[in-house]
Design an enzyme around this catalytic site. Sequence first.
Site, PDB file in Angstrom:
ATOM      1  N   ASP A  24     -54.499  -0.196 -97.181  1.00  0.00           N
ATOM      2  CA  ASP A  24     -54.668  -1.043 -98.357  1.00  0.00           C
ATOM      3  C   ASP A  24     -54.994  -2.450 -97.871  1.00  0.00           C
ATOM      4  O   ASP A  24     -54.109  -3.244 -97.612  1.00  0.00           O
ATOM      5  CB  ASP A  24     -53.395  -1.032 -99.201  1.00  0.00           C
ATOM      6  N   ASN A  26     -56.803  -4.518 -99.577  1.00  0.00           N
ATOM      7  CA  ASN A  26     -57.255  -5.213-100.782  1.00  0.00           C
ATOM      8  C   ASN A  26     -56.604  -6.596-100.803  1.00  0.00           C
ATOM      9  O   ASN A  26     -55.674  -6.847-101.557  1.00  0.00           O
ATOM     10  CB  ASN A  26     -56.857  -4.384-102.009  1.00  0.00           C
ATOM     11  N   ARG A  41     -51.281  -7.781 -96.150  1.00  0.00           N
ATOM     12  CA  ARG A  41     -51.594  -6.351 -96.264  1.00  0.00           C
ATOM     13  C   ARG A  41     -52.247  -5.811 -94.993  1.00  0.00           C
ATOM     14  O   ARG A  41     -52.054  -4.653 -94.643  1.00  0.00           O
ATOM     15  CB  ARG A  41     -52.507  -6.103 -97.456  1.00  0.00           C
ATOM     16  N   GLY A  66     -61.044  -5.313-104.032  1.00  0.00           N
ATOM     17  CA  GLY A  66     -61.481  -5.755-105.348  1.00  0.00           C
ATOM     18  C   GLY A  66     -61.966  -4.599-106.206  1.00  0.00           C
ATOM     19  O   GLY A  66     -61.648  -3.437-105.943  1.00  0.00           O
ATOM     20  N   ARG A 123     -64.882   1.628-102.658  1.00  0.00           N
ATOM     21  CA  ARG A 123     -65.195   1.574-104.094  1.00  0.00           C
ATOM     22  C   ARG A 123     -66.645   1.157-104.368  1.00  0.00           C
ATOM     23  O   ARG A 123     -67.023   0.972-105.514  1.00  0.00           O
ATOM     24  CB  ARG A 123     -64.198   0.684-104.837  1.00  0.00           C
ATOM     25  N   LYS A 202     -42.549  -6.170-121.387  1.00  0.00           N
ATOM     26  CA  LYS A 202     -42.630  -5.062-122.330  1.00  0.00           C
ATOM     27  C   LYS A 202     -41.742  -3.880-121.994  1.00  0.00           C
ATOM     28  O   LYS A 202     -41.711  -3.418-120.856  1.00  0.00           O
ATOM     29  CB  LYS A 202     -44.082  -4.579-122.374  1.00  0.00           C
ATOM     30  N   GLY A 353     -45.132  -6.137-108.552  1.00  0.00           N
ATOM     31  CA  GLY A 353     -45.845  -7.331-108.142  1.00  0.00           C
ATOM     32  C   GLY A 353     -45.166  -8.634-108.541  1.00  0.00           C
ATOM     33  O   GLY A 353     -45.013  -9.539-107.718  1.00  0.00           O
ATOM     34  N   ASP A 354     -44.700  -8.733-109.798  1.00  0.00           N
ATOM     35  CA  ASP A 354     -44.167 -10.000-110.282  1.00  0.00           C
ATOM     36  C   ASP A 354     -42.871 -10.398-109.580  1.00  0.00           C
ATOM     37  O   ASP A 354     -42.695 -11.543-109.191  1.00  0.00           O
ATOM     38  CB  ASP A 354     -43.892  -9.925-111.791  1.00  0.00           C
ATOM     39  N   GLY A 376     -47.677  -1.109-108.695  1.00  0.00           N
ATOM     40  CA  GLY A 376     -47.741   0.088-109.541  1.00  0.00           C
ATOM     41  C   GLY A 376     -47.109   1.293-108.868  1.00  0.00           C
ATOM     42  O   GLY A 376     -46.391   2.072-109.505  1.00  0.00           O
ATOM     43  N   ASN A 406     -47.564  33.344-111.865  1.00  0.00           N
ATOM     44  CA  ASN A 406     -48.868  33.902-112.207  1.00  0.00           C
ATOM     45  C   ASN A 406     -48.753  34.390-113.645  1.00  0.00           C
ATOM     46  O   ASN A 406     -48.186  35.437-113.906  1.00  0.00           O
ATOM     47  CB  ASN A 406     -49.207  35.057-111.245  1.00  0.00           C
ATOM     48  N   LYS A 408     -51.007  35.386-115.539  1.00  0.00           N
ATOM     49  CA  LYS A 408     -51.989  36.429-115.873  1.00  0.00           C
ATOM     50  C   LYS A 408     -52.680  36.079-117.199  1.00  0.00           C
ATOM     51  O   LYS A 408     -52.931  34.912-117.455  1.00  0.00           O
ATOM     52  CB  LYS A 408     -51.304  37.798-115.892  1.00  0.00           C
ATOM     53  N   ILE A 569     -45.598  45.671-108.641  1.00  0.00           N
ATOM     54  CA  ILE A 569     -46.069  44.657-109.591  1.00  0.00           C
ATOM     55  C   ILE A 569     -45.860  45.113-111.030  1.00  0.00           C
ATOM     56  O   ILE A 569     -46.376  46.153-111.433  1.00  0.00           O
ATOM     57  CB  ILE A 569     -47.554  44.325-109.349  1.00  0.00           C
TER      58      ILE A 569
HETATM   59  P1  PGA Z   1     -44.609  40.591-111.408  1.00  0.00           P
HETATM   60  O1  PGA Z   1     -46.103  40.181-110.999  1.00  0.00           O
HETATM   61  O2  PGA Z   1     -43.718  39.520-110.852  1.00  0.00           O
HETATM   62  O3  PGA Z   1     -44.599  40.634-112.896  1.00  0.00           O
HETATM   63  O4  PGA Z   1     -44.340  41.894-110.770  1.00  0.00           O
HETATM   64  C1  PGA Z   1     -46.392  39.667-109.745  1.00  0.00           C
HETATM   65  C2  PGA Z   1     -47.894  39.390-109.627  1.00  0.00           C
HETATM   66  O5  PGA Z   1     -48.668  40.199-110.137  1.00  0.00           O
HETATM   67  O6  PGA Z   1     -48.279  38.391-109.037  1.00  0.00           O
END
Ligand code: PGA
Length: 649
Positions: A24, A26, A41, A66, A123, A202, A353-354, A376, A406, A408, A569
């Site tokens: 930085d 600046n 800086r 700047g 910039r 504020k 800053g202030d 900031g 996930n 889905k 799954i």
């Molecule tokens: P599940 O799905 O946790 O519902 O088994 C995992 C996935 O498909 O990533």
Amino acid sequence: MAIMSKKTVEDVNVQGKKVLVRVDFNVPMDKDSGMITDDKRIRGALPTIQYLLDQQAKVILVSHLGRPKNGPEDKFSMKPVAERLTELLDQPVILAQDVIGEDAKTKAAALKDGEVLMLENVRFHSEETKNDPAFARELADLAEIYVNDAFGTAHRAHASTAGVANFLPGAMGFLIEKELNVMGKALNDPARPFVAILGGAKVSDKIGVIDNLLDKVDTLLIGGGMAYTFLKAQGQEIGLSLCEEDKLELAKTLLDKAQEKGVELLLPVDSVVADQFSAEATPEVVTDIPSDRLAMDIGPESVKQYAAKVAEAKTVVWNGPMGVFEFPAFAEGTRAVAKAVAESDAISIIGGGDSAAAIEVLGFADQVTHISTGGGASLEFLEGKVLPGIDALLDKNPRRIFAAGNWKMNQGVPSEAVAFLKALKPVVADAKATVAVGVPFTVIDAALKETAYSNINVAAENCHFEDKGAYTGEVSAKMLAYMGVPYCIIGHSERREYFAETDETVNKKARALLNWGVRPIICCGESLDQREEGVHFDFIKSQIIGAFKDIPEEKLYLITIAYEPIWAIGTGKTATDEQAEEICAFIRGVMADLYSEEAAQALRIQYGGSVNAKNVAGLFGMENIDGGLVGGASLKTVDFGIICNTYQG
Ligand code: PGA
């Protein structure tokens, strides 16, 4: 927010390497002479630069200066900064004529060990503040390692502060490290009593800070213009004093929160008032503000009370002046509080800053523990926000647990997604794991907005490998990058089964994502038949080899592998801890053969398949499992909260 444990410049091998350092620089300049009026800086970055030079690194510095609006302009050139740095380092600093142009490229390529190159004002390119991925990639192409030492811009997701870390492994410099250490300790493990002093005009600027600090401090002292909105909220007469009518309700809520949390909250008991907002106005001290007067400073009795609280404190954080300190007649409250802070034995932190300017002008700068270099940024840090310029850097533990949901094809209506994320944010705010949610394309934009500055990362669930073209219905990796999506799941078994995804397309997608700086989560996993036939090891190995074709080792830090046995799954049938561990260890071995032992050891491998709140601890506790890709349970706030909060660091 959990303390972000990120790599520092000392944790990465920079020996002889080309290192791009965001600083930085600046600095304030005299408009007429173009001379630098304060080089603090520049000096602030010297420890990092000097360290890199001692390591014989090839140092490439990049900064903004700047606010140039229309490309290159002489008056915003880094030339005077390069000259000043040459003096401070006592060695030549080469100045590039551009940022990512021919001159920068040629000079970066020719750089020798221990030399310093300064790029032109970053910039000069509007792509910088837009965090344009192609621009970030070009910057990254100049170097091999990225170091961020610009705390002042760490709260901005710009190309040189955050985007570049999607293309280069990044670490923080000493200046940022110091800021985080001091402020992080104060917020998360403060010596008590912990007293915060907040001022400024504020309430609206400080809502987030007050809200966050009410969870941390023992005492909160409020001064400055914003105090009067609070006093009015308590039913007091405040005359013509500053008041944000639309924030009265909020002020009441914050006062109630203080009471609930047992935080002692002090407001001014007397004020210095005037009949007009002017340096020449005659100051009067009052306890009740007459209807034709406005408060310009806190009064002497308030000063006495505030100073007494500061004197008892072991940690003090101060942000914002107590009154209109630019006018000498109304500077006493700010001066007296500055003096009390300077004289206390507490760890004292000045942010914003202030107040930093006030403490300097008043001559107390040497007597406080830490004056933050980022106005900031320090404010956002005190608010508990995740700073993008720090978040993007390498985790100290490359295998920090990664809990990714996930969704889905669920929660794809924006209002649903936003409501879910709103509820999830506070539940996972202190998670020590990396947290992400894979969401449908339709809600990516809403999810990115809702999770900005939080620790929840957004992932897409698929992408196309071509940048553009006649692929009806597809979304490219490039498009995701330009939306600012940090992660993308690819090769999920459902996509392989229903949408003809192959190892080859997974590989192409992975390479496209890396090319655009989006971090791939690559799924693999066998079917029940394959397991029963005993071919699952060979099958998974072939999936991995296929997925990683032509991906260089230096990109592995961006990639997560998710091992998801298809039979587990969505079936409620989880692999046992041992079954999951066995395959994750096997995958690590395959990666060691493909790359190196070191790379394989640093790689993040998730398990997925019916991960839930009950089985998560066992799974995440296994040696080679570094998190989970979670389907069903990620749609339940409580369950996903438990999953994200399981890891204790
Ligand atoms: P599940 O799905 O946790 O519902 O088994 C995992 C996935 O498909 O990533």
